[in-house]
Design a protein around this motif. Sequence first.
Motif, mmCIF file in Angstrom:
data_model
loop_
_atom_site.group_PDB
_atom_site.id
_atom_site.type_symbol
_atom_site.label_atom_id
_atom_site.label_comp_id
_atom_site.label_asym_id
_atom_site.label_seq_id
_atom_site.Cartn_x
_atom_site.Cartn_y
_atom_site.Cartn_z
ATOM 1 N N THR A 295 -8.535 48.600 73.456
ATOM 2 C CA THR A 295 -8.707 49.289 72.170
ATOM 3 C C THR A 295 -9.187 50.709 72.420
ATOM 4 O O THR A 295 -9.847 51.011 73.410
ATOM 5 C CB THR A 295 -9.723 48.583 71.254
ATOM 6 O OG1 THR A 295 -10.997 48.609 71.887
ATOM 7 C CG2 THR A 295 -9.316 47.161 70.969
ATOM 8 N N LEU A 296 -8.817 51.548 71.463
ATOM 9 C CA LEU A 296 -9.128 52.972 71.563
ATOM 10 C C LEU A 296 -9.759 53.407 70.250
ATOM 11 O O LEU A 296 -9.199 53.193 69.177
ATOM 12 C CB LEU A 296 -7.814 53.720 71.799
ATOM 13 C CG LEU A 296 -7.847 55.151 72.259
ATOM 14 C CD1 LEU A 296 -8.658 55.284 73.531
ATOM 15 C CD2 LEU A 296 -6.419 55.619 72.527
ATOM 16 N N SER A 297 -10.946 53.962 70.319
ATOM 17 C CA SER A 297 -11.619 54.446 69.104
ATOM 18 C C SER A 297 -12.479 55.641 69.503
ATOM 19 O O SER A 297 -12.417 56.105 70.639
ATOM 20 C CB SER A 297 -12.480 53.337 68.495
ATOM 21 O OG SER A 297 -13.405 52.866 69.442
ATOM 22 N N HIS A 298 -13.281 56.133 68.573
ATOM 23 C CA HIS A 298 -14.181 57.226 68.954
ATOM 24 C C HIS A 298 -15.445 57.178 68.113
ATOM 25 O O HIS A 298 -15.480 56.564 67.048
ATOM 26 C CB HIS A 298 -13.500 58.577 68.782
ATOM 27 C CG HIS A 298 -13.570 59.122 67.395
ATOM 28 N ND1 HIS A 298 -12.746 58.692 66.379
ATOM 29 C CD2 HIS A 298 -14.388 60.041 66.839
ATOM 30 C CE1 HIS A 298 -13.044 59.330 65.279
ATOM 31 N NE2 HIS A 298 -14.036 60.146 65.507
ATOM 32 N N ARG A 299 -16.482 57.779 68.616
ATOM 33 C CA ARG A 299 -17.717 57.957 67.868
ATOM 34 C C ARG A 299 -18.134 59.406 68.101
ATOM 35 O O ARG A 299 -18.027 59.896 69.225
ATOM 36 C CB ARG A 299 -18.777 56.986 68.386
ATOM 37 C CG ARG A 299 -19.907 56.785 67.402
ATOM 38 C CD ARG A 299 -20.793 55.655 67.844
ATOM 39 N NE ARG A 299 -20.143 54.349 67.731
ATOM 40 C CZ ARG A 299 -20.617 53.249 68.287
ATOM 41 N NH1 ARG A 299 -21.704 53.307 69.018
ATOM 42 N NH2 ARG A 299 -20.014 52.096 68.119
ATOM 43 N N SER A 300 -18.594 60.040 67.038
ATOM 44 C CA SER A 300 -18.761 61.494 67.143
ATOM 45 C C SER A 300 -19.761 61.888 68.221
ATOM 46 O O SER A 300 -19.588 62.907 68.879
ATOM 47 C CB SER A 300 -19.164 62.079 65.789
ATOM 48 O OG SER A 300 -20.463 61.666 65.475
ATOM 49 N N ASN A 301 -20.799 61.099 68.428
ATOM 50 C CA ASN A 301 -21.792 61.512 69.419
ATOM 51 C C ASN A 301 -21.612 60.844 70.772
ATOM 52 O O ASN A 301 -22.464 60.949 71.645
ATOM 53 C CB ASN A 301 -23.212 61.244 68.897
ATOM 54 C CG ASN A 301 -23.411 59.784 68.579
ATOM 55 O OD1 ASN A 301 -22.465 59.004 68.620
ATOM 56 N ND2 ASN A 301 -24.626 59.402 68.263
ATOM 57 N N GLN A 302 -20.493 60.139 70.955
ATOM 58 C CA GLN A 302 -20.217 59.528 72.259
ATOM 59 C C GLN A 302 -18.825 59.853 72.775
ATOM 60 O O GLN A 302 -18.500 59.543 73.908
ATOM 61 C CB GLN A 302 -20.358 58.011 72.172
ATOM 62 C CG GLN A 302 -21.792 57.529 72.047
ATOM 63 C CD GLN A 302 -21.849 56.022 72.053
ATOM 64 O OE1 GLN A 302 -21.206 55.375 71.222
ATOM 65 N NE2 GLN A 302 -22.587 55.454 72.977
ATOM 66 N N GLY A 303 -18.002 60.438 71.912
ATOM 67 C CA GLY A 303 -16.653 60.784 72.322
ATOM 68 C C GLY A 303 -15.701 59.608 72.201
ATOM 69 O O GLY A 303 -15.930 58.687 71.416
ATOM 70 N N ILE A 304 -14.653 59.646 73.008
ATOM 71 C CA ILE A 304 -13.629 58.616 72.949
ATOM 72 C C ILE A 304 -14.155 57.340 73.581
ATOM 73 O O ILE A 304 -14.791 57.375 74.633
ATOM 74 C CB ILE A 304 -12.365 59.108 73.668
ATOM 75 C CG1 ILE A 304 -11.743 60.237 72.841
ATOM 76 C CG2 ILE A 304 -11.368 57.990 73.878
ATOM 77 C CD1 ILE A 304 -10.649 60.954 73.534
ATOM 78 N N ARG B 226 -16.513 51.079 74.394
ATOM 79 C CA ARG B 226 -17.544 51.625 75.271
ATOM 80 C C ARG B 226 -17.149 52.993 75.781
ATOM 81 O O ARG B 226 -15.964 53.313 75.905
ATOM 82 C CB ARG B 226 -17.764 50.693 76.473
ATOM 83 C CG ARG B 226 -18.474 49.414 76.102
ATOM 84 C CD ARG B 226 -18.907 48.670 77.321
ATOM 85 N NE ARG B 226 -17.803 48.507 78.284
ATOM 86 C CZ ARG B 226 -17.850 47.662 79.301
ATOM 87 N NH1 ARG B 226 -18.899 46.936 79.500
ATOM 88 N NH2 ARG B 226 -16.833 47.547 80.120
ATOM 89 N N GLN B 227 -18.179 53.763 76.129
ATOM 90 C CA GLN B 227 -17.914 55.065 76.719
ATOM 91 C C GLN B 227 -17.317 54.863 78.104
ATOM 92 O O GLN B 227 -17.915 54.172 78.933
ATOM 93 C CB GLN B 227 -19.238 55.806 76.863
ATOM 94 C CG GLN B 227 -19.246 57.140 76.204
ATOM 95 C CD GLN B 227 -20.571 57.838 76.383
ATOM 96 O OE1 GLN B 227 -21.531 57.278 76.866
ATOM 97 N NE2 GLN B 227 -20.615 59.075 75.973
ATOM 98 N N PRO B 228 -16.145 55.438 78.365
ATOM 99 C CA PRO B 228 -15.590 55.260 79.709
ATOM 100 C C PRO B 228 -16.448 55.967 80.759
ATOM 101 O O PRO B 228 -17.217 56.868 80.441
ATOM 102 C CB PRO B 228 -14.207 55.885 79.605
ATOM 103 C CG PRO B 228 -14.259 56.775 78.425
ATOM 104 C CD PRO B 228 -15.283 56.227 77.503
#
Lengths: 284, 169
Positions: free
Chosen positions: A143-152, A157-159
């Motif tokens: 899955t691919l998503s994003h969070r503004s303060n963690q990025g993609i 999870r943060q890669p």
Amino acid sequence: MSFIKSVLRKVGLGTLTRAAGFTLFEQTIVIMIGSTALLGGWAAYRDFSMQWRVSMAERQMDQYAQAAMSEMINVLQWSMGSQQLAGGRNPLWRIAIGEYVNENGGFNAGQDLGSGHFPYIHDGYFSSTTSLYDPPMTGGFITLSHRSNQGILLNGRQPEWANSRSGMYVWRGDNRSGPNELAAMDRRDEMSVKSFSIDFPLYQDPATNVFTDEISRKKFGESVMKITLVMQYRYRAEDVIGLYGDDYIRERVYETSVASLNFGESIVNNRYFQEFIQGRLIAH
Amino acid sequence: MSKRIRKLQRGAIDLMGIAVGLTIISITAIGTSYSLLYGRQALIQQEHYRTALFKLRGFMEEEMARMRFSDYYRGNQSWWGAPNDLAPYSLDVLTDRDGDIRPTYATIYRDPIEYVDDAITRMAPDYFRITAHAEWTEAAIPGITTADKGDDAGRDQQITLRTTFHLPR
């Protein structure tokens, strides 16, 4: 001068001489010059330090965008297709990754990080289900998503390549006290991914109207994914007298399109294509 | 030498010292300021390059997918045998720096798609080849709206990419 003398006498300073009046006047001017110089020096220092921070952060943002875009191109080119699970401001996509195509000699056992070149764990969807028509295929979805303060985020999870814990990218600095007092980024600096979106640009193409059947239309329309990454750097400094004001915002938009090399009939027995585009029966 | 002259000399030396000191501080400050500004301008140009590069490679992939996945384009030689372009593409974000920018636009286009056929291989065609370009002009003072018109004549930039592809069966 007798007027000044009489004024001085009235306020109880009759012992002061004319020289003392001159000294007061001179002192006032010296204090004014001194305070102007101090204020100017302080403003210049704040401007320098802010320019320094802004240029550091802009460079960091540029590096993150470059790394993220390159990684997204790699992942999407590797994929067999993608589906949107949730839309809106925080979209969630799942990307089909198959090992049927035998890249890297078939060593892309995605369940085990150590054994393949594809660095993300998939859900094993294709490995755990079989098609009635075709030989089994290994692989699954990430899955691919994003969070503004963690990025993609990949699989929520943060890669590793964007992990702020490793000190690679700082999204928001710490308080200005303790060991990080002199760190380049503090709480006034903030880097964020304002939006990250994927869509299928070829659905807007005039050629989609030519197709008479839905499968061909989907095959053409979903063959290309367009990704758009909006990065923002913001510096909130309410106590600055300087060039940039108190809220400095810098934004960049990066956009590219990726055609999955494994999409459609590009590979033999593409399970994603059979199940999600052609809608063929799959035994679970 | 009289006391009076010596006193004047000392004053002059003090003044000279202050002047030299102030000059050194000013040059350092101006130099630091310009190097920071120059660095940021260089970064803007680098960002322009990256934005154009990503858009250009995306444009190429879309053109490639049109050929690979649609008979409509594949059978239309007047489309793939002729140049094609995108609308002028802004390399800046209009909301960036509170809109205090002069947008830089890139022209993105491709040459006719080449049909590469080697008689020996008995395949027809062996592959297709796309060559695409992005062109834009950097302002001499990037990102600043207040520059005079004459200052706008900056450097011309060009990126050329070339790739080949097969049609799926």
